[in-house]
Design a protein around this motif. Structure first.
Motif, mmCIF file in Angstrom:
data_model
loop_
_atom_site.group_PDB
_atom_site.id
_atom_site.type_symbol
_atom_site.label_atom_id
_atom_site.label_comp_id
_atom_site.label_asym_id
_atom_site.label_seq_id
_atom_site.Cartn_x
_atom_site.Cartn_y
_atom_site.Cartn_z
ATOM 1 N N ARG A 161 84.034 -11.687 -68.809
ATOM 2 C CA ARG A 161 85.411 -11.241 -69.093
ATOM 3 C C ARG A 161 85.810 -10.106 -68.176
ATOM 4 O O ARG A 161 86.915 -10.092 -67.625
ATOM 5 N N GLU A 215 85.939 -16.879 -64.681
ATOM 6 C CA GLU A 215 86.978 -17.222 -65.658
ATOM 7 C C GLU A 215 86.511 -18.381 -66.546
ATOM 8 O O GLU A 215 86.626 -18.336 -67.772
ATOM 9 N N TRP A 234 80.295 -11.649 -79.021
ATOM 10 C CA TRP A 234 80.482 -11.919 -77.589
ATOM 11 C C TRP A 234 79.129 -11.725 -76.934
ATOM 12 O O TRP A 234 78.640 -10.584 -76.860
ATOM 13 N N THR A 293 84.025 -17.318 -69.175
ATOM 14 C CA THR A 293 84.478 -16.583 -70.370
ATOM 15 C C THR A 293 84.622 -17.507 -71.571
ATOM 16 O O THR A 293 84.598 -17.060 -72.707
ATOM 17 N N LEU A 330 78.994 -13.150 -71.653
ATOM 18 C CA LEU A 330 80.436 -13.367 -71.802
ATOM 19 C C LEU A 330 81.213 -12.067 -71.581
ATOM 20 O O LEU A 330 82.297 -12.073 -70.993
ATOM 21 N N LYS A 381 87.130 -15.556 -79.589
ATOM 22 C CA LYS A 381 87.700 -16.072 -78.336
ATOM 23 C C LYS A 381 89.158 -16.479 -78.551
ATOM 24 O O LYS A 381 90.020 -16.180 -77.724
ATOM 25 N N SER A 437 86.159 -11.392 -64.616
ATOM 26 C CA SER A 437 87.353 -12.216 -64.506
ATOM 27 C C SER A 437 88.608 -11.346 -64.396
ATOM 28 O O SER A 437 89.487 -11.586 -63.562
#
Lengths: 460, 460
Positions: free
Chosen positions: B451, B426, B443, B429, B447, A315, B454
């Motif tokens: 992403r 957002e 990830w 994420t 997530l 991240k 987003s």
């Protein structure tokens, strides 16, 4: 338009994610990217090493998410076996040394990413450098350990430390037919849990035939005449060992940053803002840092912590790469989620333990419940223990710990999201979680814990 | 102090949870509790019937969470095989009839809980009453189906409807060696998903040897001379059948409430306030309702929905019992989470589908990603498809759908909590979800979807 140069120190998750994301946003005509890595590999999963050692993963290459060649094909000037030895923040340049030839040279940068990672804690005591004593931080470490196991004279292993790496390595060594002793400083294994939950892990480990020695400190490693490890010596006893694995945690690798005058936090990690830009007067906005070498904000306690975990490093890299590439992204912090397993026992935690809550002066209620992973009548339903902490009066969720079998571990995500949102345990009792007999009892174990915690908060 | 009387109509999840919780808070010296149930059983798991039929669950008794004797031992005057035939709201009394003797009598109440549940939709067409045509709503239904299967002449089954009950029953019948055809009105099975995700379910069902017939309407059931089902007739074809299972959903069982003048919602269910008290001028605050006979507020769309699900019914009962017992509790609503499986395929959804979002006038972005349940290199990592909907401009999460294998389904809980908290994609994420190679890629699939969603919101 002049071409900017981005220099990345460290070729693992954070560094190469940052480089890749920056490259996605800016082509070679806009941004030159130089990455220095002192080892042989890039972008590998250190978290996968125990499974490679244990034989669940075929080989080293499976742990490499992206090879040096793949990075280079994307226009990243990757310099392997090249160690950065100095950062000149004022001069915006780094000095690097080729590990094999020893040749040194300076490289200037417009933007710098420090992603130097962490190094395993190696206690300063006699015999630590003996052959057969291994950390498991890098692929080189993993390979060295596997080589030792292949040559081993005997089948006795001692694991020093009982955090998640220690516990996972104990399982890996059991799978390789070793007699495993885990020597642990704390009162129970998995000190990321409260001791009452750690006790459940100990029992499971003992059930697997692992010898668990708690409340003791290693004081020396005894070596044979040929320099190979022979035994691990604690305050109270001596444990014969043909191989020793260090699982006592890691420290941020921030010697370079410190020497450059960048200020470090209380845990020895670099401190950044939300955009992962290094804070402090010296850092003029051109220096970024991420991964295991930084401290992160704990959103529950409000304090900085050092957590070495691949998912955070990825991240961070994503955020840094976006910002370096001209976009905007932030890493707001963590709630302290972790999940691990030892054989079929799943162990998870998020938020604060009892001692964390006390340390930051929070008054709390703690409850522990027993439930099952599926409807009790459905095949494969397995028991699960859930502990929940809530702030007294407000009822705000503070933490969750789970020890159970299949289906237990990832339930921690429910609490991770609730912590992020600042939910109360009362609000959690109404959560609309997925229910069907193969997936959950009609009251999910997390809901059962929330109900009990909510009642305790109300009655307190 | 006079003793109040609580009357409960319906002895399943909502009704008996309410009774039990009220009893926990008020002893027999304060509160008399009378519960009427027209069937033979109490507190059973209707959701478990497909697994009983399929042989995963040993027998009927496993599905009973609490027997009539257990309820009586807790001081609940439970009257089985006794059907309430009239509610006199103004007079605060109900009329009940013993099913076997036909004897009727009135019982007065201070507080009333309506928990009459739902009944399977039985299309009004020729042959629906044929022997061998079964709903699967009650344990009596389940037993009748199992009896039919034991007597069956042939091994051809037709399931009408491809919602979660239809799909689960198709699996159960495959396990019992039947040749199974599912006849479905929609364009793909699992209309609680968007069709692009339903298509993945269809492929998996076809892979199991289930014949899936979409876009068609059943118009009749053909019977043999002895009154047993012989075939299911659709607009286009005829499907031979030795047994027929109806899985076309349920409707709130609110005939009694309607006759009593209590107003119903657009889906035919009772409407309550947050404390599960029946709304409307006639309901003077003494009438409560919960379980499959009520409509619930969808917190994402802001509209009322009818969702028959044991987990909601149990929560309703808990809330009603707390309030009746002198405490205070609320059921704020649902986000529409559901999870189910067909063999090893896990299917989950929460929030709004594309058509829900359109219906309520929300503009949205939808993304679909492929990922895996574990780190790609870890044994047992299995593919998973995740679809995420986010509101345009604000980026607020609107819904999530998952189709995958082991480890896929319960990931929907992450989105269920995020929807409840009103998070944006957002914000998602940055969620600190549990990561370790046996549990997730670095990830998490959720997530990865966040992403992508987003980025799409940002670019729109």
């Amino acid at each position: 338009m002049s071409i900017e140069r981005l220099v990345v120190i460290g070729g693992d998750a954070a560094g190469m994610s940052a480089a890749s994301q920056a490259r996605r946003l800016k082509g070679p005509g806009e941004l030159e990217i130089v990455a220095f890595e002192r080892g042989h590999f890039t972008s590998f999963s250190a978290c996968g090493i125990p499974y490679w050692v244990g034989g669940d993963v075929n080989g080293r290459d499976d742990l490499i998410a992206r090879t040096p060649e793949e990075h280079r094909a994307r226009g990243i000037d990757l310099r392997l076996r090249t160690e950065v030895t100095e950062i000149d923040v004022a001069g915006r340049r780094v000095r690097a040394r080729a590990v094999d030839s020893g040749a040194e040279s300076w490289t200037s940068y417009d933007k710098l990413v420090i992603a130097t990672g962490a190094r395993p804690i190696r206690p300063d005591m006699p015999g630590m450098d003996a052959q057969g004593v291994h950390g498991v931080q890098t692929l080189d470490d993993g390979q060295a350990l596997i080589d030792t196991l292949a040559r081993a004279r005997g089948k006795r292993a001692v694991v020093v430390g009982a955090g998640y790496i220690g516990v996972e390595m104990a399982e890996a060594l059991i799978k390789r037919g070793y007699e495993v002793t885990v020597v642990n400083r704390g009162s129970e294994p998995m000190s990321t849990l409260d001791p009452d939950m750690g006790r459940l892990v100990r029992r499971a480990m003992e059930g697997l035939g692992i010898t668990m020695v708690n409340d003791t400190e290693v004081i020396a490693v005894r070596t044979a005449e040929d320099g190979h490890v022979r035994a691990v010596v604690t305050e109270d006893a001596e444990y014969p060992a043909d191989v020793v694995v260090l699982g006592i945690g890691v420290r941020p690798e921030t010697g370079l940053a410190k020497a450059a005058g960048l200020p470090l936090g209380t845990h020895g990690g670099l401190l950044t803002d939300l955009a992962m830009r290094v804070r402090g007067p010296l850092a003029d906005g051109s220096v970024w840092a991420g991964g295991d070498c930084v401290e992160v904000l704990d959103l529950v306690s409000g304090q900085e912590r050092h957590i070495a975990l691949g998912t955070h490093a990825n991240k961070h890299g994503q955020v840094i790469g976006t910002n370096v590439g001209g976009g905007y992204a932030t890493f707001p912090g963590v709630v302290g989620t972790a999940v691990s397993k030892v054989c079929d026992l799943e162990i998870a935690r998020t938020g604060l333990r009892e001692k964390d809550a006390r340390r930051v002066g929070l008054r709390f209620e703690a409850v522990t419940i027993e439930s099952t992973s599926r409807a009790g009548y459905y095949p494969g339903a397995s028991p699960m223990t859930v502990k929940m902490l809530a702030e007294r009066r407000t009822g705000r969720l503070l933490g969750l710990q789970i020890v159970g079998r299949e289906g237990a571990g990832k339930r921690v995500d429910i609490a991770a999201v609730a912590l992020t949102a600042g939910m109360t345990v009362e609000q959690m009792t109404a959560l609309d979680l997925g229910y069907a007999p193969p997936f959950s009892p009609v009251w999910d174990p997390v809901l059962v814990a929330a109900r009990k915690a909510s009642a305790k908060v109300r009655d307190s």
